[in-house]
Each structure stands twice: as structure tokens, then as C-alpha cells.
Design an enzyme around this catalytic site. Structure first.
Site, PDB file in Angstrom:
ATOM      1  N   GLU A  34      13.558 -17.852 -13.461  1.00 48.02           N
ATOM      2  CA  GLU A  34      13.085 -16.484 -13.670  1.00 48.02           C
ATOM      3  C   GLU A  34      12.077 -16.435 -14.825  1.00 48.02           C
ATOM      4  O   GLU A  34      11.070 -15.731 -14.756  1.00 48.02           O
ATOM      5  CB  GLU A  34      14.284 -15.549 -13.910  1.00 48.02           C
ATOM      6  CG  GLU A  34      13.948 -14.123 -14.257  1.00 48.02           C
ATOM      7  CD  GLU A  34      13.114 -13.377 -13.218  1.00 48.02           C
ATOM      8  OE1 GLU A  34      12.888 -13.882 -12.109  1.00 48.02           O
ATOM      9  OE2 GLU A  34      12.637 -12.272 -13.548  1.00 48.02           O
TER      10      GLU A  34
ATOM     11  N   ARG B 146       2.820  -0.138  -5.241  1.00 39.55           N
ATOM     12  CA  ARG B 146       2.706  -0.792  -3.930  1.00 39.55           C
ATOM     13  C   ARG B 146       1.350  -1.461  -3.730  1.00 39.55           C
ATOM     14  O   ARG B 146       1.114  -2.102  -2.708  1.00 39.55           O
ATOM     15  CB  ARG B 146       2.928   0.239  -2.819  1.00 39.55           C
ATOM     16  CG  ARG B 146       4.252   0.945  -2.919  1.00 39.55           C
ATOM     17  CD  ARG B 146       4.373   2.000  -1.854  1.00 39.55           C
ATOM     18  NE  ARG B 146       4.488   1.406  -0.549  1.00 39.55           N
ATOM     19  CZ  ARG B 146       5.640   1.098   0.041  1.00 39.55           C
ATOM     20  NH1 ARG B 146       6.769   1.363  -0.559  1.00 39.55           N
ATOM     21  NH2 ARG B 146       5.660   0.562   1.226  1.00 39.55           N
TER      22      ARG B 146
ATOM     23  N   LYS C 204       4.025  -4.398  -6.276  1.00 38.35           N
ATOM     24  CA  LYS C 204       5.442  -4.413  -6.624  1.00 38.35           C
ATOM     25  C   LYS C 204       6.324  -4.607  -5.388  1.00 38.35           C
ATOM     26  O   LYS C 204       7.295  -5.336  -5.414  1.00 38.35           O
ATOM     27  CB  LYS C 204       5.831  -3.127  -7.343  1.00 38.35           C
ATOM     28  CG  LYS C 204       7.295  -3.161  -7.746  1.00 38.35           C
ATOM     29  CD  LYS C 204       7.533  -2.529  -9.067  1.00 38.35           C
ATOM     30  CE  LYS C 204       8.944  -2.733  -9.545  1.00 38.35           C
ATOM     31  NZ  LYS C 204       9.190  -4.060 -10.109  1.00 38.35           N
TER      32      LYS C 204
ATOM     33  N   ASN D  10      -0.647   1.553   6.483  1.00 37.36           N
ATOM     34  CA  ASN D  10       0.030   0.418   5.855  1.00 37.36           C
ATOM     35  C   ASN D  10       0.471  -0.517   6.968  1.00 37.36           C
ATOM     36  O   ASN D  10       0.917  -0.047   8.015  1.00 37.36           O
ATOM     37  CB  ASN D  10       1.288   0.848   5.106  1.00 37.36           C
ATOM     38  CG  ASN D  10       0.968   1.638   3.866  1.00 37.36           C
ATOM     39  OD1 ASN D  10      -0.194   1.727   3.471  1.00 37.36           O
ATOM     40  ND2 ASN D  10       1.989   2.203   3.266  1.00 37.36           N
ATOM     41  N   GLY D  11       0.431  -1.810   6.724  1.00 36.85           N
ATOM     42  CA  GLY D  11       0.876  -2.767   7.729  1.00 36.85           C
ATOM     43  C   GLY D  11      -0.283  -3.613   8.214  1.00 36.85           C
ATOM     44  O   GLY D  11      -1.357  -3.628   7.608  1.00 36.85           O
TER      45      GLY D  11
ATOM     46  N   TRP E 183      -3.276  -2.500  -1.244  1.00 28.60           N
ATOM     47  CA  TRP E 183      -3.168  -3.924  -1.565  1.00 28.60           C
ATOM     48  C   TRP E 183      -3.793  -4.647  -0.385  1.00 28.60           C
ATOM     49  O   TRP E 183      -3.292  -4.580   0.741  1.00 28.60           O
ATOM     50  CB  TRP E 183      -1.704  -4.314  -1.732  1.00 28.60           C
ATOM     51  CG  TRP E 183      -1.509  -5.721  -2.207  1.00 28.60           C
ATOM     52  CD1 TRP E 183      -1.493  -6.154  -3.503  1.00 28.60           C
ATOM     53  CD2 TRP E 183      -1.289  -6.887  -1.408  1.00 28.60           C
ATOM     54  NE1 TRP E 183      -1.279  -7.510  -3.548  1.00 28.60           N
ATOM     55  CE2 TRP E 183      -1.153  -7.989  -2.279  1.00 28.60           C
ATOM     56  CE3 TRP E 183      -1.199  -7.125  -0.044  1.00 28.60           C
ATOM     57  CZ2 TRP E 183      -0.934  -9.293  -1.835  1.00 28.60           C
ATOM     58  CZ3 TRP E 183      -0.983  -8.426   0.414  1.00 28.60           C
ATOM     59  CH2 TRP E 183      -0.849  -9.488  -0.493  1.00 28.60           C
TER      60      TRP E 183
ATOM     61  N   CYS F 229       0.835  -1.192   0.000  1.00 30.76           N
ATOM     62  CA  CYS F 229       0.000   0.000   0.000  1.00 30.76           C
ATOM     63  C   CYS F 229       0.879   1.254   0.000  1.00 30.76           C
ATOM     64  O   CYS F 229       2.008   1.222   0.468  1.00 30.76           O
ATOM     65  CB  CYS F 229      -0.939   0.080   1.183  1.00 30.76           C
ATOM     66  SG  CYS F 229      -1.881  -1.409   1.481  1.00 30.76           S
TER      67      CYS F 229
ATOM     68  N   GLU G 136       3.447 -14.715 -13.462  1.00 34.09           N
ATOM     69  CA  GLU G 136       2.844 -13.533 -12.838  1.00 34.09           C
ATOM     70  C   GLU G 136       2.213 -12.575 -13.844  1.00 34.09           C
ATOM     71  O   GLU G 136       1.235 -11.915 -13.522  1.00 34.09           O
ATOM     72  CB  GLU G 136       3.840 -12.799 -11.937  1.00 34.09           C
ATOM     73  CG  GLU G 136       5.020 -12.190 -12.637  1.00 34.09           C
ATOM     74  CD  GLU G 136       5.952 -11.443 -11.687  1.00 34.09           C
ATOM     75  OE1 GLU G 136       5.533 -10.993 -10.624  1.00 34.09           O
ATOM     76  OE2 GLU G 136       7.142 -11.286 -12.047  1.00 34.09           O
TER      77      GLU G 136
ATOM     78  N   LYS H  55       8.252 -15.121 -14.374  1.00 33.45           N
ATOM     79  CA  LYS H  55       7.760 -13.979 -15.144  1.00 33.45           C
ATOM     80  C   LYS H  55       6.463 -14.313 -15.869  1.00 33.45           C
ATOM     81  O   LYS H  55       5.493 -13.570 -15.805  1.00 33.45           O
ATOM     82  CB  LYS H  55       8.844 -13.558 -16.141  1.00 33.45           C
ATOM     83  CG  LYS H  55       8.877 -12.117 -16.476  1.00 33.45           C
ATOM     84  CD  LYS H  55       9.709 -11.255 -15.562  1.00 33.45           C
ATOM     85  CE  LYS H  55       9.440 -11.411 -14.110  1.00 33.45           C
ATOM     86  NZ  LYS H  55      10.346 -10.747 -13.238  1.00 33.45           N
TER      87      LYS H  55
ATOM     88  N   HIS I 156      13.459 -37.566 -13.238  1.00 32.93           N
ATOM     89  CA  HIS I 156      13.195 -37.935 -11.843  1.00 32.93           C
ATOM     90  C   HIS I 156      11.770 -37.581 -11.421  1.00 32.93           C
ATOM     91  O   HIS I 156      11.489 -37.505 -10.230  1.00 32.93           O
ATOM     92  CB  HIS I 156      14.217 -37.257 -10.930  1.00 32.93           C
ATOM     93  CG  HIS I 156      15.618 -37.675 -11.241  1.00 32.93           C
ATOM     94  ND1 HIS I 156      16.120 -38.898 -10.868  1.00 32.93           N
ATOM     95  CD2 HIS I 156      16.601 -37.054 -11.950  1.00 32.93           C
ATOM     96  CE1 HIS I 156      17.366 -39.010 -11.304  1.00 32.93           C
ATOM     97  NE2 HIS I 156      17.680 -37.898 -11.969  1.00 32.93           N
TER      98      HIS I 156
HETATM   99  O1  M6R Z   1      11.776  -5.161  -4.304  1.00 31.34           O
HETATM  100  P1  M6R Z   1      12.326  -6.555  -4.260  1.00 31.34           P
HETATM  101  O2  M6R Z   1      13.369  -6.785  -5.301  1.00 31.34           O
HETATM  102  O3  M6R Z   1      12.811  -6.947  -2.897  1.00 31.34           O
HETATM  103  O4  M6R Z   1      11.100  -7.497  -4.609  1.00 31.34           O
HETATM  104  C1  M6R Z   1      11.231  -8.892  -4.552  1.00 31.34           C
HETATM  105  C2  M6R Z   1      10.050  -9.574  -5.180  1.00 31.34           C
HETATM  106  O5  M6R Z   1       8.873  -9.239  -4.524  1.00 31.34           O
HETATM  107  C3  M6R Z   1       9.911  -9.236  -6.672  1.00 31.34           C
HETATM  108  O6  M6R Z   1      11.065  -9.556  -7.387  1.00 31.34           O
HETATM  109  C4  M6R Z   1       8.718  -9.996  -7.274  1.00 31.34           C
HETATM  110  O7  M6R Z   1       8.977 -11.362  -7.310  1.00 31.34           O
HETATM  111  C5  M6R Z   1       8.384  -9.460  -8.666  1.00 31.34           C
HETATM  112  N1  M6R Z   1       6.962  -9.473  -8.851  1.00 31.34           N
HETATM  113  C6  M6R Z   1       9.015 -10.266  -9.762  1.00 31.34           C
HETATM  114  O8  M6R Z   1       8.725  -9.803 -11.027  1.00 31.34           O
END
Ligand code: M6R
Length: 602
Positions: free
Chosen positions: A477, A27, A597, A95-96, A71, A2, A484, A481, A500
Site C-alpha cells: 500500500e 470520476r 477515483k 459514460n462507458g 476520464w 466520468c 500514484e 500510494k 531472490h
Molecule cells: O472504489 P474502489 O475501492 O473499488 O477503488 C479501487 C481502486 O481503484 C482504488 O483503491 C485505487 O487504487 C486508488 N487510486 C488507490 O489510492
């Protein structure tokens, strides 16, 4: 998670707060709201992002207020659950997580609650104490004394005209200082267009802010010294520059962001100079282990670097999810271990908690961080490396990944040189990095070809990503990607693991993305896996530095830049693939569902 934005001064507040919230949407973007304070409080709220807010509902003449972009933690995204929350004479954004909010309900008339949130309960508790003391700062302090959990809050009340009370525990808050006006935000990105003078609130600090005054206290209302810092990073525009999404823009920014990461650090004579990490010669000579910690893409970047650093330095390099490390008994020898914290935002709750745990265990800690002045950047014990990748707005991280890998390669090159290991290693890394930006530029030109491929591949719902050696974390990765952003069910496996178990799922509805390595031996071994998938009716997309193999159904050929950096080139292809598949499927590219994010709650 947030975002919080607040303003008090002489200018109309609503557009300042609105623009700040737009900067903070990374956020969270489930719902948004703004409350302005005049004789009464005027509030507008909406489900969705800030563009859904009815700004006409707010008086343009009011010069103070608070806003929020959410969020959801407690309660689904809805107008009642959106912030700001008003209870009695108190309006707040939070926030929190207030862990004991059910218990705190005892202090308030719960029939007045309009939402399912813990935050509205906190507003109620502050209102309870405000009725007793008539003083907003004191009431907030008393309420927070009852709270178990985390908070970044901004509170206003018609009974305290001209005042914003802010407090922090666990959720970042920064106050922007300017002549006869103040700003408050959960990230300096929201205020950097207005001022470069900021105060970072520490945990368990509370401040009373008016247009022309600022008082800082601890949570017992003991005065605290104010230290005003100057933001180093200039404000950055949120323009799309002609791209259809921030994701696309940020993928294409990589040649520039990588140059920025290397500027003044990778030198043309093949040396690498880093002034950020505060490691003495003795620290370097005594180094026996490296531990890399992060979440999501930051973890994947660290995982790729693990392979490379072990090769460069010949010492064990471990990688840990921050969410695991913080609670796990990991038997690390603190004296000889360097713990490296990876984070684009520098505000990820699990990574911050892991940093504090590593410091508690007396490890040397450094940060690989994009966001200047963020919590991790400020709390590491031995400095670190700023990525200088610029604002990453898309929720899916792309340019931060390549810059993180680059930063770790530079660090490895520097340590290798200073520890007197193999001088050639540093030179090889430096020369590869120098050549990399050009190769990434060429790789980006594959976009039309990859878009064409995506039109054929987007029908597959289940994807395997397979890689060997350093290409295994690249596969991880790639899978993260596409999961998400394109909502594709994807999993990564080390290629050699197929037999396996995972091969059981292979059929003609499955797509396997096989990353074929440059190394001739591993290339041959990966080809056997490719044949085994084909023998079971699977579909295969290969990415490789060599031409298409007959067994492969679809192929992307990439350049070979070198053993340390090839993974970054493969990764750009996978980023473009995600973008193309998500676009074909019509997804919200920059704001995928259920995500934020910066994950600032546990
Ligand atoms: O701000 P940060 O790099 O610590 O964030 C870590 C993850 O939350 C971030 O990389 C997340 O996995 C992204 N959505 C990946 O695209």
C-alpha cells in the site's frame, strides 16, 4: 469513469449542474462540459477540471441541461473530445465504452464528426433514428439496440423540449426525484444536497424524464415499476477545513472515520456486533474458506486482513485482484466459501464483474463498501458492512483503507465468536480497535517529522518498500500510494524475497523503506536484510516500534498497539510520507495525472 449530471425543472440549471459536476470530479477530470436546452442547445466545454469552464457562456434562465466530467477512453483530453457531444439534433453525455462504434459509423455522415470519441458516434446514431421517428425516447432505444458495450447516457434535443432521456448498461445512473424537478447523476453524491429520494437505474433500463413526470422502461420500451429509495447518508461538504488538500484532510480524518466504522459495533465489553452481514449460524459453522476480492488500495486492505483473518479463524483466506478473478478459473468450493468484495466506491467495474461471477458460482457474497446504495452494496447476496468513512474526495484512498481493514477485523472477530473458536480472539481484536483511534491521533502528530524527512528523501526516484508478515501488504500500500501521488517509481517486496532478485538493483541512488515488525524473531530477520542493503551502498528508512538501529539512515518510530492493528499505524506514516514527498515535488495532490477515483470501465 466520468461523471454525468443533469437537471430538468423550474430553476436555473447551470449552477445546479456545475455544482453536481464538482462533486463528481473524482470520476475523472481531464475535461468537462455543460449543455443547456432552450430553443437551441448552448454548450460550454474546457480541458481540465470544471473550474476551467466558461460559465458566462451559458444563459442563466435556462432550466434544463446535462453536464459531464471526463476520464479519457477514446481520444485524448481536448475540447472536441469533451462531452456533451452534439450531432445533428442530438446532444448527449456518455459514460462507458461503445465497442462497435466503428461499425456504427455506417449509419451516419462521418464528415460531420468533430471528435475521436465513440460517444459522438452514438449521438449520431440517435440522431439518425430521431430523423425517422421524431421521438427522442424511441430513437435512443433504437440506437441502443445497435450498441455493443457499456453506457450510462443522458440525451437532450431541441426537438424534444423539456425531455431528458437516460439509459444504463454497466455505468451507474441515479435519478433524483423532487417536486416538479428531476436530477440525474452517475452518483447520488451529486444530488444529495437537493433531494434524498432516488431511483437507481438498473442495467438495460431507459427513462424519459421531464420536470413533472418520469417513465421507466426496459430497452424494448416495456413499462417498468418505479421504486423510489431514500438516501441514508446525509450530504457531505466539500470543504477543505483549513487543510491544503483533501488527501491531507482525509488522512487526518482517520481517528473519526475509524470511530464511525466501529460505532455500535465494537462494544466496551469486548464483544463485536455486526447487523449488516446476513450470515446464519449454519453459514458460519460451515465456513471453510474466505475469498477477498478488490482492486488497488481495496485489494491491499484485503491482503492485510488475509494475514489477520487466517490467524483469527484458522481457515484459508485467499485474496484476488478483481481484474484477475473475473476471468480466471479459481477452484473455490462455492458452498463453504464466503466471498468478500472490497470497494470504497462500490462502482469499480472489475469488482462488480467479479461479484456477478461469484454469484454465478453460487458463492455467498458480502460487501465492505463506503458508498451507500452503490452497485456492489445493492447486488451482494448476504449484505455487508458499510464503512461510514464519509466522502473520500482525494483520488488516493486513505481513510477508506483503514476503515476497510477495521471492517474485516470486526467481521473476523464476530465470526470467531459465533463459531465458538477462541473467545479471547474477539476480545483482543475489540480492545485493540478501541485503543487504535488514540494511537492514530498520536501517529498523525509525526507529520512535521515526516515532512522534514521527505525534504531529504524526495531526491530518490526509485523506492523499495519491504515488509514481512502483515507488514508486507502494508509495504504494498505504501508503494502504491507514493507511486500514484508523488510519481515515484516504487515497488513492494516481502522482506525475505530481497535476496531472490530485487537486491540486484540496490545502489546509492535507491531508497529502501523497511518496515520492521514487532515480533522479535521477524524483527531480527528483517535487520539482516537491512544490513545486506547497507552492505551494498543502499539508503534505508526504517519504520518500527523500536528506536533507530545504527545501520538505518532515517527512522520513524511508531507506537505498538497490538498484533492485529499495528499495520494501520505504520500505514498512516506511509500516507504522511507520500503526502510530504508529493507536496515537496509540487504535484497535484488530489488529482494525480491519468487517474480517476472510481474506475468504472474495464
Ligand atoms: O472504489 P474502489 O475501492 O473499488 O477503488 C479501487 C481502486 O481503484 C482504488 O483503491 C485505487 O487504487 C486508488 N487510486 C488507490 O489510492
Amino acid at each position: 469513469m466520468c461523471g454525468i449530471m443533469g437537471y430538468v425543472g423550474g430553476r436555473p440549471a447551470k449552477n445546479i449542474i456545475y455544482a453536481g459536476l464538482q462533486r463528481l470530479e473524482y470520476r475523472g477530470y481531464d475535461s468537462a462540459g455543460i449543455a443547456l436546452l432552450g430553443k437551441t442547445v448552448q454548450t460550454t466545454k474546457a480541458v481540465g477540471d470544471t473550474s476551467q469552464l466558461d460559465m458566462e457562456a451559458l444563459n442563466s434562465k435556462l432550466t434544463m441541461g446535462i453536464g459531464h466530467t471526463r476520464w479519457a477512453t477514446h481520444g485524448k483530453p481536448s475540447i472536441p473530445n469533451a462531452h456533451p457531444h452534439t450531432f445533428g439534433a442530438v446532444t448527449l453525455v456518455h459514460n462507458g465504452i461503445i465497442e462497435n462504434y466503428e461499425d456504427l459509423k455506417e449509419l451516419i455522415d462521418t464528415t460531420k464528426l468533430k471528435s475521436q470519441t465513440d460517444s459522438e458516434v452514438l449521438a449520431g446514431v440517435i440522431d439518425y433514428y430521431l430523423k425517422k421517428s421524431g421521438n427522442l425516447l424511441d430513437a435512443t432505444k433504437q440506437a441502443l439496440a445497435e450498441v455493443r458495450g457499456t453506457f450510462g447516457i443522458a440525451v437532450i434535443s431541441p426537438e424534444a423540449p423539456g425531455q431528458i432521456v437516460v439509459a444504463r448498461r454497466g455505468s451507474p445512473l441515479v435519478i433524483g426525484v423532487d417536486e416538479n424537478q428531476h436530477y440525474v447523476a452517475s452518483d447520488s453524491a451529486a444530488i444529495v444536497d437537493h433531494t434524498d429520494k432516488v431511483i437507481y437505474l438498473k442495467d438495460d433500463q431507459i427513462a424519459l424524464i421531464t420536470a413533472d413526470s418520469l417513465e421507466l422502461y426496459d430497452l424494448k420500451l416495456n413499462h417498468q415499476n418505479i421504486s423510489v429509495e431514500t438516501l441514508e447518508e446525509p450530504g457531505q461538504t466539500l470543504d477543505l477545513d483549513g487543510y491544503a488538500s483533501y488527501l491531507e484532510k482525509e488522512i487526518h480524518e482517520q481517528p473519526t472515520s475509524l470511530k464511525n466504522a466501529m460505532l455500535g459495533r465494537v462494544l466496551s465489553d469486548g464483544s463485536i456486533k455486526l447487523s449488516g452481514p446476513n450470515l446464519t449460524q449454519e453459514d458460519i459453522m460451515g465456513l471453510e474458506n474466505i475469498l477477498i476480492i478488490g482492486c488497488g488500495t481495496a485489494y491491499n486492505a484485503g491482503y492485510y486482513a488475509k494475514y489477520q483473518l487466517e490467524k483469527m479463524l484458522g481457515i484459508p483466506v485467499s485474496i484476488e485482484h478483481a481484474s484477475e478473478f473475473r476471468y480466471r478459473y479459481g477452484a473455490y468450493d462455492a458452498k463453504n466459501t464466503l466471498a468478500i468484495f472490497m470497494s470504497q466506491s462500490g462502482e469499480t467495474a472489475d469488482t462488480i464483474a467479479s461479484l456477478r461471477e461469484a454469484k454465478r458460482r453460487n458463492m455467498k457474497t458480502i460487501g465492505i463498501i463506503n458508498s451507500v446504495g452503490s452497485t456492489i452494496a445493492r447486488e451482494v447476496s448476504h449484505g455487508g458492512i458499510y464503512l461510514h468513512a464519509g466522502l473520500e474526495s482525494s483520488v488516493a484512498s486513505t481513510k477508506a483503507y483503514s476503515s476497510m481493514v477495521t471492517a474485516l477485523l470486526m467481521l473476523g472477530g464476530m465470526i470467531s465468536y459465533k463459531s465458538g473458536k477462541d473467545a479471547m480472539v474477539t476480545q483482543t481484536v475489540a480492545h485493540e480497535l478501541e485503543a487504535l483511534t488514540k494511537e492514530i491521533e498520536h501517529t498523525l502528530k509525526l507529520q512535521p517529522q515526516i515532512e522534514k524527512l521527505a525534504r531529504k528523501l524526495s531526491k530518490y526516484h526509485d523506492w523499495y518498500f519491504l515488509g514481512r508478515g502483515p507488514l508486507y501488504p502494508v509495504a504494498m500500500e505504501g508503494a502504491l500510494k507514493i507511486t500514484e501521488v508523488a510519481y515515484v517509481h516504487a515497488q513492494a517486496f516481502a522482506t525475505g524475497e530481497m535476496k531472490h532478485g530485487p537486491i540486484a538493483l540496490i545502489d546509492d541512488k535507491h531508497l529502501s523503506v523497511v518496515l520492521l515488525p514487532e515480533d522479535p524473531l521477524l524483527y531480527k530477520k528483517s535487520l539482516s536484510t537491512l544490513e545486506e542493503i547497507k552492505a551494498r551502498g543502499g539508503n534505508v528508512l526504517t519504520v518500527s516500534t523500536r528506536p533507530k538501529e545504527e545501520a538505518s539512515d532515517h527512522h520513524i518510530e511508531v507506537a505498538h498497539n497490538g498484533e492485529y492493528t499495528d499495520g494501520l499505524i505504520y500505514n498512516v506514516c506511509l500516507q504522511l510520507l507520500t503526502l510530504a514527498v508529493a507536496t515537496k515535488k509540487g504535484q497535484n495532490i488530489d488529482r494525480p495525472r491519468n487517474l480517476a477515483k472510481s474506475v468504472t470501465v474495464e
